[in-house]
Design an enzyme around this catalytic site. Structure first.
Site: not given
Ligand SMILES: Cc1ncc(C[n+]2csc(CCOP(=O)(O)OP(=O)(O)O)c2C)c(N)n1
Lengths: 320, 332
Positions: A82, A85, A128
């Site tokens: 993602f 991250f 996210h």
């Protein structure tokens, strides 16, 4: 022409590139089982664990180690899972990868594709769902790719793997399953926008999944006699400034639409570049997310979306 | 060191390299303070030369190293040209990085030096990755990845060591422990037993060494390098040394207890110790002084040449950023 999904198109391109060049390999968490969105399905079976490498949950190391491996002559495709991250590997990307070639006086290259899926998808909330593409446009040394269609995800993945520059490659999570015809021989030019719809009344500049939204809006507008030129930039660095200017010189009107936060966004760069270089018949319009956080509940999430209606309304107001 | 099998050639090579490193840095410091020619901060490794000389002595020219902001010694010992390095410190054309990097970013890919780094700890994952690349390419080079004691408190230390261990990579991590992290005593900011214990806990083959004993460092490095070349697995070396000067050349280091640096320098200077070893092995003071003088002359000449070299041409600021969307074509 071959029918492919958006995810399948990138997978096909990656597989072909790995078949053609043994230096190409991929690395990221859970790749051995095909990746979290299935974008690596079948590759482990064909290429083995060294070239389709699982990784510990160590984003800094995934990015940093892939960079080290790139400097010695391999061509890594780095999966960040993602875009959110990937922020755990910010130093590695921004301070190391983007700068090494310059800082070392041209002694090194970082031929890497860094995949960072973006966008709102299935109530994924604030950590996210982000679209942070403009962060990377702001970083010299990086190429920024934001494909919106199966055709582009095929051709751009090939081009990104072939590039000797680090390419931040941001696929939109909401359109993995979108199907489309892919011409596997069609060339791809960096920094050249795709015309999604022809028209001379208003120029709508967009990218990633919002370009698909803009195309739908243009269809609606055409029924009302307003013909929009929808330009999908496809890459934000380099970006098709000349193409946008040429279109705006015809239409005299400009809307930019993107999913990321409007404040300080790349849409502002597009608008600024246009008004520096030409005059408009009406004030330009930026459509992007409010500077607010992406929520979980769908009705709240919808408050932040750029919709077909919003784009169509902006065009109507501008053209009447 | 009076053992009959003492290797005088290696001992001489070690002292010669240490003298060259020290001379380079003493001349660089003069270039900064006396001549005002060094443009940015430089971090000197005076007192730490045994680690650079001993470890690099064990490597082949095609092996790779990565270093830190305090990397002049490692770079020189890997075989880099001091004139190019001095030009880089002065921001001149023909510097190691064309005047674009400066002291903290010196790289010389021609001798396998893949870069100093301005970000503490960042080279740990990158070095593991260089070893990962070597593994994929299937050749027999190894990587030496050097960092300071302060670097063990950043995440890349854990991520990079773990990475090397789980992927069985040919890399030697060297923690060159000079006890200080800028103005902070590292032990005050480090939990547990420190670098070696942490490396061991992740399964790395780990050795500790007196980092001011060039012969000991060279012996152990030789063992570790052979081991890594044969087994293709990582290892960790904790070398204890001491930073004799300040953090940067303009840091008087008044935060240190009075007399600490003086005492440590007088009792445990790696070059003095190596000279002792060679005297015991039969070399004369005059031989050793000749080595010292030659090193100084070499570095004085490097500075002279660098100072006589012009700055890079203005347009190189746009070169080597990127091919696609290069600022040579589109800077705005
Ligand atoms: C990520 C990061 N944080 C802080 C700094 C500022 N800084 C530069 S050197 C240094 C001390 C590093 O200590 P150590 O790793 O022991 O190396 P030494 O300077 O002793 O060689 C610090 C804090 C930096 N360069 N990078």
């Amino acid at each position: 022409m071959v029918q492919m999904s958006y995810a399948g198109a990138a997978l096909a391109a990656l597989k072909e590139a790995m078949q053609a060049d043994p230096r190409v390999w991929c690395v990221g968490e859970d790749l051995g089982r095909g990746g979290v969105f299935g974008q690596y399905k079948g590759l482990r079976e064909e290429f083995g664990p060294d070239r389709v490498s699982d990784a510990p949950i160590s984003e800094a190391s995934i990015m940093g180690a892939a960079f080290g491996a790139a400097m010695v002559g391999t061509r890594p495709v780095v999966e960040m899972r993602f875009a959110d991250f990937a922020l755990c590997a910010t130093d590695e990307l921004i301070n190391q990868i983007a700068k090494a070639r310059f800082m070392f006086g041209g002694q090194s290259r970082a031929p890497m594709v860094i995949r960072k899926p973006i966008g709102m998808w299935r109530s994924s909330a604030a950590q996210h769902s982000q679209s942070l593409e403009n962060w990377y446009v702001h970083t010299p040394g990086l190429v920024v790719a934001v494909p919106a269609t199966p055709q582009d995800n095929y051709a751009m993945m090939h081009a990104a793997i072939a590039a000797d520059d680090p390419v931040v490659y941001m696929e939109h999570k909401n359109i993995w399953a979108n199907e489309g015809e892919v011409d596997t021989d069609a060339p791809f030019d960096w920094g050249r926008a795709a015309t999604r719809r022809e028209g001379d009344d208003v120029t709508i500049v967009s990218w990633s999944d919002t370009a698909n939204v803009a195309t739908r809006a243009a269809r609606t507008l055409a029924g009302e006699g307003i013909h929009a030129h929808v330009m999908d930039l496809r890459t934000l660095w380099p970006w098709d400034k000349d193409g946008v200017l040429a279109s705006v010189r015809r239409s005299g009107r400009l809307i930019v639409a993107h999913e990321s936060v409007a404040v300080g966004g790349f849409g502002a760069e597009v608008v600024a570049s246009v008004v520096e270089n030409t005059t408009l018949k009406a004030p330009p319009k930026r459509l992007g997310a409010p500077r607010a956080l992406i929520p979980y509940a769908p009705n709240l999430e919808d408050q932040l979306r750029v919709t077909v209606d919003m784009i169509a309304t902006a065009a109507r107001e501008m053209c009447t | 060191m009076t053992a009959t099998n003492y290797d005088i050639a290696r001992g001489t090579a070690l002292v010669t390299m240490m003298e060259r490193i020290r001379a380079f840095e003493q001349v660089a410091e003069l270039a900064a303070t006396r001549d005002q020619l060094v443009l940015g901060a430089i971090h000197l490794s005076i007192g730490q030369e045994a680690c650079a000389a001993g470890v690099m002595h064990a490597l082949r020219r095609d092996d790779l190293i990565l270093s830190t902001h305090r990397g002049h010694g490692h770079t020189l010992a890997k075989g880099a040209d001091p004139t190019a390095m001095m030009r880089e410190l002065l921001g001149r054309k023909g510097g190691s990085c064309g005047g674009k990097g400066g002291s903290m970013h010196i790289a010389d890919f021609g001798v396998g030096m893949l870069g100093a780094n301005g970000v503490v700890s960042a080279n740990i994952t990158i070095g593991a990755g260089a070893a990962h690349g070597i593994k994929l390419l299937g050749d027999d080079r190894i990587v030496v990845d050097i960092f300071g004691d302060g670097a063990i408190n950043r995440g890349p230390f854990l991520e990079g060591l773990n990475w090397a261990q789980v992927f069985d990579l040919p890399v030697l991590f060297v923690c060159e422990d000079n006890e200080w992290s800028a103005t902070t005593r590292t032990s005050d900011m480090t939990g547990g037993a420190g670098a070696a214990a942490r490396a061991q806990s992740m399964g790395l083959y780990t050795v500790e060494v007196d980092g001011n004993d060039a012969e000991a460092v060279a012996d152990i490095a030789q063992d570790l390098v052979s081991r890594i070349r044969d087994t293709r697995t990582p290892a960790f070396l904790h070398a204890r040394t001491y930073r004799q000067g300040g953090h940067t050349y303009f840091d008087p280091a008044t935060y240190r207890p009075q007399g600490e640096a003086e005492t440590r320098t007088a009792s445990d200077d790696p070059i003095a110790r190596q000279r002792e070893a060679l005297l015991a092995a039969g070399l004369g003071v005059a031989d050793l002084d000749r080595i010292r003088d030659a090193a100084r002359a070499e570095m004085d000449a490097a500075l002279q040449t660098a100072a006589d070299t012009p700055f890079p041409s203005d347009d190189t600021v746009f070169a080597d950023v990127q091919d696609i969307g290069s600022p040579e074509e589109v800077a705005y």
